[in-house]
Design a protein around this motif. Structure first.
Motif, PDB file in Angstrom:
ATOM      1  N   HIS A 177       0.859  -1.192   0.000  1.00 30.22           N
ATOM      2  CA  HIS A 177       0.000   0.000   0.000  1.00 30.22           C
ATOM      3  C   HIS A 177       0.886   1.230   0.000  1.00 30.22           C
ATOM      4  O   HIS A 177       1.805   1.333   0.811  1.00 30.22           O
ATOM      5  CB  HIS A 177      -0.907   0.010   1.228  1.00 30.22           C
ATOM      6  N   THR A 178       0.627   2.151  -0.909  1.00 25.16           N
ATOM      7  CA  THR A 178       1.446   3.354  -1.001  1.00 25.16           C
ATOM      8  C   THR A 178       0.575   4.593  -1.111  1.00 25.16           C
ATOM      9  O   THR A 178      -0.552   4.542  -1.621  1.00 25.16           O
ATOM     10  CB  THR A 178       2.403   3.287  -2.210  1.00 25.16           C
ATOM     11  N   ALA A 179       1.105   5.709  -0.617  1.00 24.84           N
ATOM     12  CA  ALA A 179       0.434   7.004  -0.725  1.00 24.84           C
ATOM     13  C   ALA A 179       1.409   8.004  -1.329  1.00 24.84           C
ATOM     14  O   ALA A 179       2.605   8.025  -0.972  1.00 24.84           O
ATOM     15  CB  ALA A 179      -0.031   7.478   0.645  1.00 24.84           C
ATOM     16  N   HIS A 180       0.900   8.865  -2.248  1.00 22.08           N
ATOM     17  CA  HIS A 180       1.756   9.767  -3.019  1.00 22.08           C
ATOM     18  C   HIS A 180       1.102  11.137  -3.152  1.00 22.08           C
ATOM     19  O   HIS A 180      -0.122  11.279  -3.016  1.00 22.08           O
ATOM     20  CB  HIS A 180       2.001   9.191  -4.416  1.00 22.08           C
ATOM     21  N   ALA A 181       1.921  12.106  -3.490  1.00 20.07           N
ATOM     22  CA  ALA A 181       1.412  13.460  -3.667  1.00 20.07           C
ATOM     23  C   ALA A 181       0.694  13.631  -5.005  1.00 20.07           C
ATOM     24  O   ALA A 181      -0.243  14.427  -5.115  1.00 20.07           O
ATOM     25  CB  ALA A 181       2.556  14.467  -3.557  1.00 20.07           C
ATOM     26  N   THR A 182       1.111  12.888  -6.008  1.00 22.75           N
ATOM     27  CA  THR A 182       0.551  13.099  -7.351  1.00 22.75           C
ATOM     28  C   THR A 182       0.089  11.798  -7.981  1.00 22.75           C
ATOM     29  O   THR A 182       0.522  10.707  -7.605  1.00 22.75           O
ATOM     30  CB  THR A 182       1.595  13.734  -8.284  1.00 22.75           C
ATOM     31  N   ARG A 183      -0.768  11.963  -8.970  1.00 19.75           N
ATOM     32  CA  ARG A 183      -1.227  10.824  -9.758  1.00 19.75           C
ATOM     33  C   ARG A 183      -0.057  10.141 -10.448  1.00 19.75           C
ATOM     34  O   ARG A 183       0.019   8.910 -10.486  1.00 19.75           O
ATOM     35  CB  ARG A 183      -2.246  11.289 -10.806  1.00 19.75           C
ATOM     36  N   PRO A 221     -12.461  -3.312  -6.759  1.00 22.67           N
ATOM     37  CA  PRO A 221     -13.531  -2.406  -6.314  1.00 22.67           C
ATOM     38  C   PRO A 221     -12.991  -1.099  -5.743  1.00 22.67           C
ATOM     39  O   PRO A 221     -12.245  -1.098  -4.777  1.00 22.67           O
ATOM     40  CB  PRO A 221     -14.252  -3.224  -5.236  1.00 22.67           C
ATOM     41  N   GLY A 222     -13.345   0.007  -6.379  1.00 24.53           N
ATOM     42  CA  GLY A 222     -12.907   1.318  -5.931  1.00 24.53           C
ATOM     43  C   GLY A 222     -11.688   1.847  -6.646  1.00 24.53           C
ATOM     44  O   GLY A 222     -11.293   2.999  -6.436  1.00 24.53           O
ATOM     45  N   ALA A 223     -11.043   1.043  -7.489  1.00 24.37           N
ATOM     46  CA  ALA A 223      -9.807   1.459  -8.167  1.00 24.37           C
ATOM     47  C   ALA A 223     -10.099   2.265  -9.426  1.00 24.37           C
ATOM     48  O   ALA A 223     -11.137   2.087 -10.068  1.00 24.37           O
ATOM     49  CB  ALA A 223      -8.963   0.247  -8.519  1.00 24.37           C
ATOM     50  N   ASP A 224      -9.156   3.139  -9.788  1.00 28.11           N
ATOM     51  CA  ASP A 224      -9.226   3.831 -11.069  1.00 28.11           C
ATOM     52  C   ASP A 224      -8.689   2.958 -12.198  1.00 28.11           C
ATOM     53  O   ASP A 224      -9.119   3.075 -13.344  1.00 28.11           O
ATOM     54  CB  ASP A 224      -8.414   5.130 -11.017  1.00 28.11           C
ATOM     55  N   ALA A 225      -7.706   2.105 -11.885  1.00 24.79           N
ATOM     56  CA  ALA A 225      -7.127   1.205 -12.883  1.00 24.79           C
ATOM     57  C   ALA A 225      -6.538  -0.002 -12.166  1.00 24.79           C
ATOM     58  O   ALA A 225      -5.979   0.125 -11.078  1.00 24.79           O
ATOM     59  CB  ALA A 225      -6.048   1.906 -13.703  1.00 24.79           C
ATOM     60  N   THR A 226      -6.693  -1.171 -12.800  1.00 19.04           N
ATOM     61  CA  THR A 226      -6.126  -2.411 -12.265  1.00 19.04           C
ATOM     62  C   THR A 226      -5.273  -3.072 -13.332  1.00 19.04           C
ATOM     63  O   THR A 226      -5.673  -3.152 -14.502  1.00 19.04           O
ATOM     64  CB  THR A 226      -7.240  -3.377 -11.816  1.00 19.04           C
ATOM     65  N   TYR A 227      -4.108  -3.538 -12.923  1.00 24.05           N
ATOM     66  CA  TYR A 227      -3.174  -4.223 -13.817  1.00 24.05           C
ATOM     67  C   TYR A 227      -2.921  -5.628 -13.282  1.00 24.05           C
ATOM     68  O   TYR A 227      -2.997  -5.864 -12.074  1.00 24.05           O
ATOM     69  CB  TYR A 227      -1.862  -3.443 -13.908  1.00 24.05           C
ATOM     70  N   SER A 244      -2.029  -5.236  -9.464  1.00 22.16           N
ATOM     71  CA  SER A 244      -1.567  -3.957  -8.952  1.00 22.16           C
ATOM     72  C   SER A 244      -2.600  -2.904  -9.327  1.00 22.16           C
ATOM     73  O   SER A 244      -3.050  -2.860 -10.476  1.00 22.16           O
ATOM     74  CB  SER A 244      -0.192  -3.615  -9.538  1.00 22.16           C
ATOM     75  N   HIS A 245      -2.978  -2.069  -8.367  1.00 20.34           N
ATOM     76  CA  HIS A 245      -4.101  -1.154  -8.554  1.00 20.34           C
ATOM     77  C   HIS A 245      -3.704   0.297  -8.306  1.00 20.34           C
ATOM     78  O   HIS A 245      -3.102   0.613  -7.261  1.00 20.34           O
ATOM     79  CB  HIS A 245      -5.242  -1.503  -7.589  1.00 20.34           C
ATOM     80  N   TYR A 246      -4.061   1.175  -9.241  1.00 17.20           N
ATOM     81  CA  TYR A 246      -3.992   2.605  -8.995  1.00 17.20           C
ATOM     82  C   TYR A 246      -5.364   3.010  -8.466  1.00 17.20           C
ATOM     83  O   TYR A 246      -6.369   2.878  -9.162  1.00 17.20           O
ATOM     84  CB  TYR A 246      -3.637   3.374 -10.268  1.00 17.20           C
ATOM     85  N   LEU A 247      -5.392   3.495  -7.218  1.00 15.48           N
ATOM     86  CA  LEU A 247      -6.664   3.743  -6.542  1.00 15.48           C
ATOM     87  C   LEU A 247      -7.144   5.185  -6.662  1.00 15.48           C
ATOM     88  O   LEU A 247      -8.212   5.519  -6.134  1.00 15.48           O
ATOM     89  CB  LEU A 247      -6.544   3.367  -5.055  1.00 15.48           C
ATOM     90  N   GLY A 248      -6.355   6.033  -7.339  1.00 21.27           N
ATOM     91  CA  GLY A 248      -6.757   7.431  -7.440  1.00 21.27           C
ATOM     92  C   GLY A 248      -6.823   8.072  -6.069  1.00 21.27           C
ATOM     93  O   GLY A 248      -6.003   7.810  -5.185  1.00 21.27           O
ATOM     94  N   THR A 249      -7.847   8.896  -5.846  1.00 17.72           N
ATOM     95  CA  THR A 249      -8.041   9.538  -4.537  1.00 17.72           C
ATOM     96  C   THR A 249      -9.299   9.032  -3.839  1.00 17.72           C
ATOM     97  O   THR A 249      -9.690   9.586  -2.818  1.00 17.72           O
ATOM     98  CB  THR A 249      -8.123  11.068  -4.692  1.00 17.72           C
ATOM     99  N   SER A 250      -9.930   7.988  -4.367  1.00 20.94           N
ATOM    100  CA  SER A 250     -11.196   7.530  -3.777  1.00 20.94           C
ATOM    101  C   SER A 250     -11.019   7.031  -2.352  1.00 20.94           C
ATOM    102  O   SER A 250     -11.814   7.357  -1.455  1.00 20.94           O
ATOM    103  CB  SER A 250     -11.830   6.436  -4.648  1.00 20.94           C
ATOM    104  N   PHE A 251      -9.959   6.262  -2.096  1.00 23.72           N
ATOM    105  CA  PHE A 251      -9.744   5.749  -0.744  1.00 23.72           C
ATOM    106  C   PHE A 251      -9.232   6.848   0.181  1.00 23.72           C
ATOM    107  O   PHE A 251      -9.581   6.885   1.363  1.00 23.72           O
ATOM    108  CB  PHE A 251      -8.768   4.562  -0.766  1.00 23.72           C
ATOM    109  N   SER A 252      -8.405   7.752  -0.347  1.00 28.75           N
ATOM    110  CA  SER A 252      -7.913   8.827   0.516  1.00 28.75           C
ATOM    111  C   SER A 252      -9.043   9.784   0.898  1.00 28.75           C
ATOM    112  O   SER A 252      -9.059  10.312   2.016  1.00 28.75           O
ATOM    113  CB  SER A 252      -6.769   9.586  -0.164  1.00 28.75           C
ATOM    114  N   HIS A 270      -2.861  10.416  -3.570  1.00 28.32           N
ATOM    115  CA  HIS A 270      -3.136   9.375  -4.565  1.00 28.32           C
ATOM    116  C   HIS A 270      -2.521   8.085  -4.019  1.00 28.32           C
ATOM    117  O   HIS A 270      -1.377   8.083  -3.562  1.00 28.32           O
ATOM    118  CB  HIS A 270      -2.517   9.742  -5.906  1.00 28.32           C
ATOM    119  N   THR A 271      -3.280   6.998  -4.064  1.00 27.09           N
ATOM    120  CA  THR A 271      -2.805   5.764  -3.437  1.00 27.09           C
ATOM    121  C   THR A 271      -2.772   4.607  -4.429  1.00 27.09           C
ATOM    122  O   THR A 271      -3.419   4.630  -5.477  1.00 27.09           O
ATOM    123  CB  THR A 271      -3.688   5.369  -2.236  1.00 27.09           C
ATOM    124  N   SER A 272      -2.004   3.594  -4.056  1.00 26.80           N
ATOM    125  CA  SER A 272      -1.950   2.351  -4.836  1.00 26.80           C
ATOM    126  C   SER A 272      -1.972   1.171  -3.882  1.00 26.80           C
ATOM    127  O   SER A 272      -1.673   1.308  -2.691  1.00 26.80           O
ATOM    128  CB  SER A 272      -0.684   2.291  -5.704  1.00 26.80           C
TER     129      SER A 272
END
Length: 519
Positions: A177-183, A221-227, A244-252, A270-272
């Protein structure tokens, strides 16, 4: 010589492949069903494989700048309720704890009505919500980012149709699980994890995969993109071996994971998230196993070279044992595939032939048999598990002792590569890219009844142009595929320069997508 397993996966018997798989798990002593429906007991040899997966992958995770932590097994229901799409995606699989004590009522142990929890607890199916809650406290400023955490844990998803390693109600995994400043940073982290899984699967498990992005209907569920990485099993079905999932800002937004930017503004992170599990072991079995049992890539074999002394209750046994002990010591001092060789001397009180077949079934990469002549002549007789037979005859080779020790690292590396090459040739040969309409796709795969779904004849995958339909148009595509027991796997990362019309909609294709039956 009689084959070690009586179940063949060859065509002609409709139930062959599922039976073959279960026979390998049993005969290789990997795991067994537990008293709890859908759960498994992982036995020492199977857990030894998982430990090797854990150890080698954990190094890669740390090289990505990710730290390990641990989060609770129980998650308050309210954490899920904050993210509606997420809870909807897992609602049918959740195990819920409602009481904290039992009581004898009418002679039967039942939940104590006076011990009902104020808020039900979910036995974690995944940890986005509870880790997000922690991130909301840990992240205050842009200086706290990126935040990268991984945990090795068990999760519970109440599956209705289970199979050891492939799909069980409780399984072991890692979740990052990761959290970032940008997309851009979060997406880069998502794709870095995907590439780590691809490299690990191919170089450690010797299991070739296709990496790519999942279609909208297959997103987490809830992800912007899944790989995902998709592996082809020997029955032609796809196994999703890691995601691996890019979760956007929905979870944050749901968990209030915010940071103060360098300009002083409060921004949502922005989280993954990304994970893989003991399902990989099932993939290894179905990728590399043969009619004699399991074949393990040396990189994950708990024991890479097993020495079986041929003891006959005679004086010469002492010489054979001393010779075998010296050989094990010298082998363990060698380095292969970046680590000390894992050699074992099997001194169990058991017939030599029984011990040999025990290790054949378990998939030990190299099996050495030493008798009095070997000890006296200073040689080593051995079998390669990847090339066990010449027709129906078992192949045995012999080398001078010092030569065998010196060449052992190269031998193990060659076996590792041999298993990968065999599986890669099968994957490449069984992806069709010449079908241009849904009717051709349907004809290729054929109609299946529910009873035939797991025992169908071998079919590979189809790679076809795709227009990325959405909404009702995508729903229609999914229903047409579902009627044929098919799914969309992923749009491979490597794409051609141009595309024909979409096989489903006729609209101009924007990428190619994989279609197949799956586990």
């Amino acid at each position: 010589m009689q084959r070690a397993l009586s179940v063949s996966r060859m065509t002609g018997n409709k139930s062959t492949f599922p039976d073959w798989y279960q026979a390998i798990v049993r005969e290789a002593d990997m795991a067994e069903s537990s008293p709890v429906r859908g759960s498994m007991i992982i036995k020492p040899w199977g857990y030894g494989v998982w430990e090797r997966i854990q150890q080698t992958m954990d190094r890669r995770i740390k090289e990505m700048g990710v730290d390990n932590a641990y989060f609770p097994l129980f998650i308050p229901l309210g954490f899920f309720a904050k993210e509606a799409e997420h809870v909807d995606g897992f609602a049918k699989e959740m195990a819920v704890v409602t009481h904290h004590r039992l009581k004898s009522i009418d002679g039967k142990l039942q939940p104590d009505p006076d011990a009902k929890l104020e808020e039900p607890l979910i036995v974690r199916p995944t940890s986005e919500t509870i880790i997000g809650d922690a991130f909301s406290r840990w992240v205050k400023s842009y200086r706290d980012l990126p935040l990268k955490i991984n945990q090795w844990a068990n999760v519970v998803r109440w599956e209705m149709r289970t199979r050891l390693f492939l799909r069980t109600s409780e399984f072991l995994w890692q979740e990052g699980h990761t959290a970032h400043a940008t997309r851009e940073d979060a997406l880069a982290s998502t794709l870095l994890a995907l590439e780590m899984y691809r490299e690990f699967s191919e170089n450690v498990l010797a299991m070739p995969v296709v990496a790519g992005e999942k279609p909208e209907n297959e997103r987490f569920p809830g992800a912007d993109a899944t790989y995902s990485i998709e592996a082809m099993m020997q029955d032609g079905k796809a196994l999703q071996a890691g995601t691996s999932h890019y979760l956007g800002t929905s979870f944050s937004r749901a968990q209030n994971i915010r940071y103060q930017s360098d300009s002083g503004e409060m921004e949502f992170c922005h989280t993954s998230s990304w994970g893989t599990s003991t399902r990989m072991i099932g993939g290894v079995i179905m990728t590399h196993g043969d009619d004699d049992g399991l074949r393990l890539p040396p990189a994950i074999a708990p024991r890479q070279i097993v020495i079986v002394p041929m003891l006959r209750g005679k004086e010469e046994d002492a010489q054979v044992l001393a010779y075998a002990e010296g050989l094990v010591k010298d082998l363990n001092a060698q380095v292969a595939l970046g680590e000390p060789i894992r050699a074992l001397l099997d001194v169990k009180d058991q017939k030599s032939s029984d011990k040999r077949w025990n290790w054949v079934r378990r998939g030990a990469p190299v099996i050495v048999e030493l008798g009095p002549r070997d000890a006296a002549g200073g040689q080593v007789s051995f079998m390669r598990r990847d090339r066990l037979r010449d027709g129906d005859k078992v192949k045995s080779q012999a080398l001078a002792r010092d030569e065998f020790v010196a060449e052992a690292p190269a031998l193990l590396a060659e076996i590792q590569q041999s298993l990968f090459d065999e599986a890669k040739a099968r994957l490449d040969a069984n992806i069709r890219s010449d079908l241009t309409s849904f009717e051709q796709v349907a004809e290729y795969f054929g109609q299946l009844s529910d009873e035939d779904e797991e025992t169908s004849a071998f079919k590979g995958w189809v790679r076809a142009p795709w227009s990325r339909p959405t909404g009702a148009e995508l729903d229609k595509v999914v229903e047409r595929l579902k009627a044929l027991k098919l799914t969309l796997r992923n749009a491979p990362s490597q794409q051609p320069a141009s595309f024909g019309p979409c096989v489903f909609t006729g609209a101009p294709g924007v990428e190619e997508i994989l279609i197949g039956r799956s586990y």
